[in-house]
Design an enzyme around this catalytic site. Structure first.
Site, PDB file in Angstrom:
ATOM      1  N   GLY A  54      34.754  38.678  42.188  1.00  0.00           N
ATOM      2  CA  GLY A  54      35.106  39.816  41.348  1.00  0.00           C
ATOM      3  C   GLY A  54      34.099  39.878  40.207  1.00  0.00           C
ATOM      4  CB  ALA A  55      32.081  42.701  38.917  1.00  0.00           C
ATOM      5  CG  ASP A 243      31.845  44.512  43.044  1.00  0.00           C
ATOM      6  OD1 ASP A 243      32.227  43.364  42.801  1.00  0.00           O
ATOM      7  OD2 ASP A 243      32.464  45.283  43.801  1.00  0.00           O
ATOM      8  CG  ASN A 253      34.959  48.454  44.861  1.00  0.00           C
ATOM      9  OD1 ASN A 253      34.898  47.472  44.113  1.00  0.00           O
ATOM     10  ND2 ASN A 253      36.063  48.767  45.501  1.00  0.00           N
ATOM     11  CE  LYS A 254      34.059  42.830  48.665  1.00  0.00           C
ATOM     12  NZ  LYS A 254      32.924  41.906  48.962  1.00  0.00           N
TER      13      LYS A 254
HETATM   14  O1  MRU Z   1      32.969  40.105  47.079  1.00  0.00           O
HETATM   15  P1  MRU Z   1      33.976  40.027  45.970  1.00  0.00           P
HETATM   16  O2  MRU Z   1      35.322  39.540  46.363  1.00  0.00           O
HETATM   17  O3  MRU Z   1      33.428  39.368  44.740  1.00  0.00           O
HETATM   18  O4  MRU Z   1      34.155  41.561  45.677  1.00  0.00           O
HETATM   19  C1  MRU Z   1      34.188  42.072  44.473  1.00  0.00           C
HETATM   20  C2  MRU Z   1      35.482  42.625  44.243  1.00  0.00           C
HETATM   21  O5  MRU Z   1      36.379  41.916  43.832  1.00  0.00           O
HETATM   22  C3  MRU Z   1      35.741  44.006  44.554  1.00  0.00           C
HETATM   23  O6  MRU Z   1      34.672  44.720  45.043  1.00  0.00           O
HETATM   24  C4  MRU Z   1      36.460  44.669  43.420  1.00  0.00           C
HETATM   25  O7  MRU Z   1      37.016  45.808  43.928  1.00  0.00           O
HETATM   26  C5  MRU Z   1      35.592  44.963  42.213  1.00  0.00           C
HETATM   27  S1  MRU Z   1      35.470  43.660  41.072  1.00  0.00           S
HETATM   28  C6  MRU Z   1      36.757  43.955  39.936  1.00  0.00           C
END
Ligand code: MRU
Length: 367
Positions: A54-55, A243, A253-254
């Site tokens: 998570g960012a 992110d 984002n993911k």
């Molecule tokens: O690959 P990750 O689990 O680090 O992914 C990032 C995320 O948690 C998500 O993309 C999230 O929606 C944004 S970060 C608050």
């Protein structure tokens, strides 16, 4: 947030006065395990292996990683080496570079002998700031949810979210989930559709675990179900995290977020993105070409891990032997598909104008 009645953050200073402790997210949802980081290498491993993710939490862990590095060796060359090692752990979340820049800029100006104490203080400050930012995102998001819900005659309000942008993705509260927690606590009958979020299943494993712990009604759905639910009026609002958000309002984002935004647009469902200021990359205008997309190990696609009927943890292969796979971890949703951005400074349009109104000083500094 509380775990079994005890308040936790996702990262904190350990009792020994040097180490840092984290919740090991690779062990959730079946096991709540606190993992200790003592060295720079531990911090790098924790980010790269996604014990923390998570960012915002990646940024906070990087700040702590700098403190651990300074505990071992605070000479300038080590400072630069530590920064480069942390920067190389994951490419997409801009909070990583932001936190490293913020800590390094101060440390470089600090006497060698004071660097460790300063780095520790900066890491703690950054964590406290993250908590406050997310608390405010929750406040602004609550007003937004209230506004939509008030139009619906008190009916259950269905929110779809993707991946995990809850408190586990930050130091506390979360970004996309902060408004949901606040709405639930305020007595609004929210129900959350939780995308499982292949390949690492952060929705199924982490978002569901968090929501269950807080008592928020939810159902996990397969990643491809969102469009169907939207077509049938089962989604009132989408809120996701990000992110990295470009200055234009394009949102990274993911992987899979873009498809949800397309479905939301086709079905007239408002699609909001919750983000803290440090997630905005003012140096990038076009998110599609400017944001580096992490490509992770194909094993995350070819294998699934989970709890076996025996209770043990297991990994099973789900595609034929010898077949290759690719693992793109993020995608970019163009700003035209984003109804609005929920930030700690309020809600704005997903555009340079919108972001500049809320962050005039940062937008000016970027030019
Ligand atoms: O690959 P990750 O689990 O680090 O992914 C990032 C995320 O948690 C998500 O993309 C999230 O929606 C944004 S970060 C608050």
């Amino acid at each position: 947030m509380n775990v079994n009645g005890r308040p936790y953050r996702t990262i904190w200073a350990a009792d020994d006065g040097v180490s840092v402790e984290i919740i090991d997210q690779t062990r959730l949802p079946h096991e709540f395990h606190v993992h200790r980081l003592t060295t720079l290498e531990d911090a790098c491993e924790a980010i790269a292996r996604m014990r923390v993710r998570g960012a915002p939490l990646i940024g906070a862990t990087a700040a702590w990683g700098m403190a651990l590095a300074m505990a071992a060796d605070s000479r300038p060359e080590h400072l630069q080496r530590a920064r480069a090692a942390l920067q190389a752990t994951r490419p997409t979340a801009v909070n990583l570079a932001w936190a490293l820049e913020r800590v390094s800029a101060v440390l470089i100006e600090t006497d060698t002998g004071d660097r460790y104490a300063t780095a520790r203080r900066l890491a703690m400050e950054l964590c406290d700031e993250d908590v406050e930012i997310n608390r405010r995102i929750g406040e602004h998001g609550l007003q937004l949810i209230e506004g939509f819900w008030n139009r619906g005659n008190g009916k259950v309000f269905h929110i779809l979210t993707h991946c995990n942008a809850g408190w586990l993705a930050t130091v506390d509260w979360g970004t996309a989930l902060a408004p949901i927690y606040r709405a639930h606590d305020a007595g609004i009958p929210v129900h959350v559709w939780v995308d499982e979020t292949r390949p690492r299943n952060q929705g199924a494993a982490l978002t569901a675990w968090e929501l269950a712990a807080h008592g928020v009604p939810h159902d996990v759905i397969v990643d491809n179900a969102g469009g169907h639910l939207m077509q049938h009026g089962q989604v009132d609002l989408c809120i996701v995290g990000t992110d990295r958000t470009a200055a234009s309002g394009d949102v990274c984002n993911k992987i899979g977020t873009y498809l949800k935004a397309l479905a939301a647009s086709d079905n007239g469902v408002p699609f909001y993105v919750a983000l803290p200021g440090p997630t905005i990359d003012w140096s990038i205008e076009d998110g599609l070409t400017g944001i580096p997309i992490e490509e992770r190990d194909a094993d995350e696609v070819t294998e699934v891990s989970g709890r076996l009927p025996s209770g043990d943890h297991g990994v099973v292969r789900i595609i034929p032997e010898g077949v290759s796979a690719r693992n793109f971890a993020f995608d970019v949703t163009p700003s035209r598909l984003v109804t609005g951005l929920i930030t700690e400074r309020g809600v704005c349009a997903a555009s340079r104008e919108g972001l500049s109104t809320l962050y005039p000083e940062r937008s000016r500094a970027a030019f």
